[in-house]
Write a protein that holds these residues in place. Structure first.
Motif, short mmCIF file in Angstrom:
data_model
loop_
_atom_site.label_atom_id
_atom_site.label_comp_id
_atom_site.label_asym_id
_atom_site.label_seq_id
_atom_site.Cartn_x
_atom_site.Cartn_y
_atom_site.Cartn_z
N ASP A 88 1.01 -1.28 -0.08
CA ASP A 88 -0.18 0.06 0.09
C ASP A 88 0.89 1.29 0.03
O ASP A 88 2.06 1.17 0.16
CB ASP A 88 -0.88 0.00 1.29
N GLY A 89 0.26 2.37 -0.28
CA GLY A 89 0.86 3.63 -0.28
C GLY A 89 1.78 3.78 -1.61
O GLY A 89 1.65 2.83 -2.58
N PRO A 90 2.30 4.98 -2.09
CA PRO A 90 2.95 5.24 -3.27
C PRO A 90 4.19 4.63 -3.52
O PRO A 90 4.80 3.91 -2.49
CB PRO A 90 3.23 6.72 -3.02
N TYR B 19 4.91 6.79 -9.38
CA TYR B 19 5.55 8.10 -9.54
C TYR B 19 7.06 7.56 -10.09
O TYR B 19 7.34 6.38 -9.74
CB TYR B 19 6.09 8.75 -8.05
N PHE B 20 7.40 8.37 -11.23
CA PHE B 20 8.31 7.84 -11.81
C PHE B 20 9.20 8.94 -12.60
O PHE B 20 8.95 9.85 -12.64
CB PHE B 20 7.87 6.69 -13.00
N ASP B 21 10.47 8.86 -12.76
CA ASP B 21 11.55 9.75 -13.61
C ASP B 21 10.89 9.96 -15.00
O ASP B 21 10.19 9.08 -15.62
CB ASP B 21 13.05 8.89 -13.58
N ALA B 22 11.32 11.17 -15.31
CA ALA B 22 11.16 11.59 -16.56
C ALA B 22 11.70 10.82 -17.92
O ALA B 22 13.08 10.54 -17.59
CB ALA B 22 11.19 12.96 -16.91
N ASP C 297 13.71 15.78 -20.82
CA ASP C 297 13.87 16.77 -19.91
C ASP C 297 12.79 17.93 -20.38
O ASP C 297 11.89 17.88 -21.10
CB ASP C 297 14.86 17.52 -20.15
N GLY C 298 12.76 18.95 -19.27
CA GLY C 298 11.94 20.26 -19.59
C GLY C 298 10.45 19.71 -18.92
O GLY C 298 10.16 18.81 -18.27
N MET C 299 9.70 20.81 -19.17
CA MET C 299 8.31 20.70 -18.66
C MET C 299 7.42 19.63 -19.41
O MET C 299 7.49 19.36 -20.57
CB MET C 299 7.43 22.12 -18.79
N ARG C 300 6.85 18.92 -18.43
CA ARG C 300 6.16 17.57 -18.77
C ARG C 300 4.88 17.62 -18.31
O ARG C 300 4.68 18.12 -17.23
CB ARG C 300 6.78 16.22 -18.64
N GLU C 301 3.61 17.11 -18.92
CA GLU C 301 2.47 16.85 -18.51
C GLU C 301 2.13 16.04 -17.49
O GLU C 301 1.34 16.04 -16.51
CB GLU C 301 1.46 16.46 -19.66
N ASP C 302 3.14 14.93 -17.38
CA ASP C 302 3.24 13.81 -16.20
C ASP C 302 4.04 14.24 -15.33
O ASP C 302 4.26 13.38 -14.23
CB ASP C 302 3.61 12.62 -16.97
N ASP C 303 4.23 15.46 -15.13
CA ASP C 303 5.22 15.94 -14.07
C ASP C 303 4.78 15.81 -12.80
O ASP C 303 5.40 15.74 -11.60
CB ASP C 303 5.74 17.44 -14.23
N PHE C 304 3.63 15.78 -12.69
CA PHE C 304 2.96 15.66 -11.08
C PHE C 304 3.26 14.22 -10.66
O PHE C 304 3.11 13.92 -9.45
CB PHE C 304 1.44 15.60 -11.38
N ARG C 305 3.79 13.28 -11.33
CA ARG C 305 4.32 12.02 -10.98
C ARG C 305 5.66 11.90 -10.72
O ARG C 305 6.13 10.89 -10.58
CB ARG C 305 3.85 10.86 -12.17
N HIS C 306 6.41 13.02 -10.76
CA HIS C 306 7.71 12.77 -10.65
C HIS C 306 7.74 12.64 -9.03
O HIS C 306 7.50 13.05 -8.24
CB HIS C 306 8.49 14.07 -11.04
N LEU D 148 6.78 13.70 -4.20
CA LEU D 148 6.44 12.80 -3.03
C LEU D 148 6.95 13.39 -1.67
O LEU D 148 8.06 13.60 -1.35
CB LEU D 148 7.01 11.48 -3.30
N ASP D 149 6.01 13.43 -0.72
CA ASP D 149 6.35 14.17 0.53
C ASP D 149 5.80 13.46 1.58
O ASP D 149 5.47 13.71 2.86
CB ASP D 149 5.77 15.65 0.77
N GLU D 150 5.77 11.99 1.39
CA GLU D 150 5.15 10.95 2.39
C GLU D 150 6.09 9.80 2.34
O GLU D 150 6.77 9.56 1.20
CB GLU D 150 3.67 10.68 2.12
N PRO D 151 6.14 9.11 3.23
CA PRO D 151 6.78 7.60 3.04
C PRO D 151 6.52 6.76 1.97
O PRO D 151 5.19 6.62 1.70
CB PRO D 151 6.64 6.78 4.51
N HIS D 152 7.35 6.35 1.35
CA HIS D 152 6.88 5.39 0.17
C HIS D 152 8.09 4.23 -0.12
O HIS D 152 9.13 4.47 0.31
CB HIS D 152 7.07 6.51 -1.06
#
Length: 499
Positions: free
Chosen positions: A395-397, A427-430, A433-442, A446-450
């Motif tokens: 469970d968790g990210p 969440y995954f690496d790009a 490079d640069g601005m990406r639409e899936d950047d929210f998954r970088h 993540l600011d929680e235990p994972h």
């Protein structure tokens, strides 16, 4: 009875069935082999997954524009392909088969539009012309066509848009809605065909206005309203992106378009060429506003000029991207060849020869792209299965890191697309490079235990794993036709690092 009052000529469904049959066979073979999204097709799977979520895509696939203009990382113009794939993908529970079936249905619909529109524009010669065009595209590429990759959709959408514009220029304005959708899909799916798709749109619009003023265009008010509504729906997402982001993708694309050497000269040559085409065909009574089937000649000549000019902006090593726009020059060539064959005394014999060549191409023509798609999938599948087992019940990210060439190019995306489809918060690496639409998954967001899952491809000398990590090694199949990277990467280590 006017031209617009005549019933459709018909006869195209038989050609459609013959063209779709190879696609159906290839889809069955791919699915029977356990195809899984990998590489770019895995990125497409993620974006199709996101269409119905909180971060619906506003743009298309990330492009390689950064290799043309340093620091400018634009996307392909729009997400229409993702939107078309999303409903079946969601209904299937995000199963890979839905992406193949969805891609098959999109291509089958585009082939149907191109044949029906050409039949309406020029009767038997029209549908035979587009049968040749679509046949070359189908047999030239092979089974990878039914995988969700944006260049394939762009190619067939461009063919359908060309035929739809042809029908409009022949006086059948009821084909405007079909033209709006297909030209939008072509322009949004790939930058290589976007300039030509836009030029087709502008030329068809201007010619339609002139045809309407001369009473040569049958365009009911309902068709006009539907066309406008479809255009707004197709381009709503990219327009929202322009209003929301700074810099916006359109501005980045303009920067790419202005890059390179000889831009002004190419533009001037293009303008002179277009004017010459319009003047020459107009003098012969076969111009864009003649209202006759011969309008396909200036239309495709202009499109070919734009395609060649756009090839100069693709960047070093990418001028071959103009292949994705092959439908337009192919239409010009096929229209001429079909016309000569139809006037020949040996047309029946030539027709039989053409069918025999098509069957032989289907059975024996080497298709390296198809082989790579199949073998890359087979190589990624066991890694995906082991990754699923490794994180089962977690469970968790989960943050996924890719190390090594094959992990970055192909196998890493296969893993995160599969885990996302399983319902994990991924969440995954790009990959660019640069601005990406899936950047929210970088992972930086993540600011929680994972947990962290490292997908590491290597030749047999991996870095020592962190203390307490769970490691699972997969030996990769060594197929000569599969995608290769620098080094002999024979293994993939899946390293699961606990929170």
């Amino acid at each position: 009875m006017t031209r617009s009052d005549r019933p459709p000529r018909g006869g195209w469904p038989i050609a459609w069935a013959a063209l779709v049959l190879p696609l159906l066979v290839w889809a069955v073979v791919l699915l029977a082999g356990g195809w899984v999204p990998h590489g770019d097709t895995a990125v497409e799977a993620v974006r199709a997954h996101d269409v119905l979520g909180a971060h619906t895509p506003l743009l298309g696939m990330p492009s390689t524009s950064g290799a043309t203009v340093m620091g400018v990382h634009a996307h392909h113009p729009g997400p229409l392909q993702f939107q078309l794939l999303a409903p079946l993908y969601a209904l299937s529970g995000f199963a890979p088969w839905a992406l193949v079936v969805g891609s098959l249905l999109i291509l089958a619909a585009l082939v149907a539009v191109s044949l029906a529109a050409a039949d309406r524009a020029a009767g038997a010669r029209g549908r035979q012309t587009m049968t040749v065009v679509n046949g070359v595209l189908v047999l030239g590429v092979g089974s990878s066509l039914v995988t969700p990759w944006n260049p394939w959709v762009a190619m067939f959408a461009l063919a359908a848009a060309t035929a739809s514009a042809w029908a409009v220029l022949a006086g059948h304005g009821r084909w405007w809605p079909g033209f709006v959708v297909t030209v939008s899909l072509a322009a949004q799916s790939h930058l290589a065909v976007a300039p030509m798709a836009v030029s087709l749109g502008v030329v068809t619009l201007v010619a339609s206005v002139l045809l309407g003023r001369r009473g040569r265009l049958d365009l009911p008010r309902r068709s006009l309203v539907v066309s406008v509504a479809l255009g707004m729906a197709c381009w709503a997402a990219p327009l929202v992106e322009v209003a929301r982001n700074e810099p916006d993708n359109l501005g980045l694309l303009w920067t790419v378009a202005r890059s390179g050497d000889g831009g002004l000269l190419a533009t001037l040559v293009l303008l002179v060429g277009v004017v010459a085409v319009v003047w020459w065909t107009g003098r012969r009574g076969r111009g864009l506003t003649s209202g006759r089937p011969f309008a396909i000649v200036p239309l495709t000549l202009i499109g070919t000029l734009v395609l060649l000019a756009a090839g100069t902006r693709a960047g070093e090593g990418r001028d071959w991207y103009i292949v994705y726009g092959a439908a337009v020059p192919l239409t010009l060539v096929a229209w001429t060849v079909v016309g000569r064959v139809r006037r020949s005394r040996h047309r029946r014999t030539l027709g039989r020869v053409a069918v025999a060549v098509a069957v032989a191409a289907f059975l024996f023509l080497p298709r390296p792209l198809s082989d790579a798609a199949r073998l890359d999938s087979a190589r990624a599948a066991p890694v995906v299965d082991r990754a699923r087992e490794l994180v089962a019940g977690a469970d968790g990210p989960i943050a996924i890191e890719t190390v090594g060439g094959l992990a970055w190019v192909s196998i890493g995306p296969a893993v995160y697309a599969a885990l996302l489809a399983d319902g994990h918060e991924v969440y995954f690496d790009a990959r660019v490079d640069g601005m990406r639409e899936d950047d929210f998954r970088h992972p930086r967001n993540l600011d929680e235990p994972h947990r962290t899952l490292v997908v590491h491809s290597h030749p047999g000398r991996p870095e020592p794993p962190p203390e307490g990590a769970v490691v699972d090694r997969v030996e990769l199949a060594r197929d000569a036709g599969a995608t290769q990277v620098a080094g002999d990467e024979r293994y993939v280590d899946l390293v699961l690092v606990q929170p």
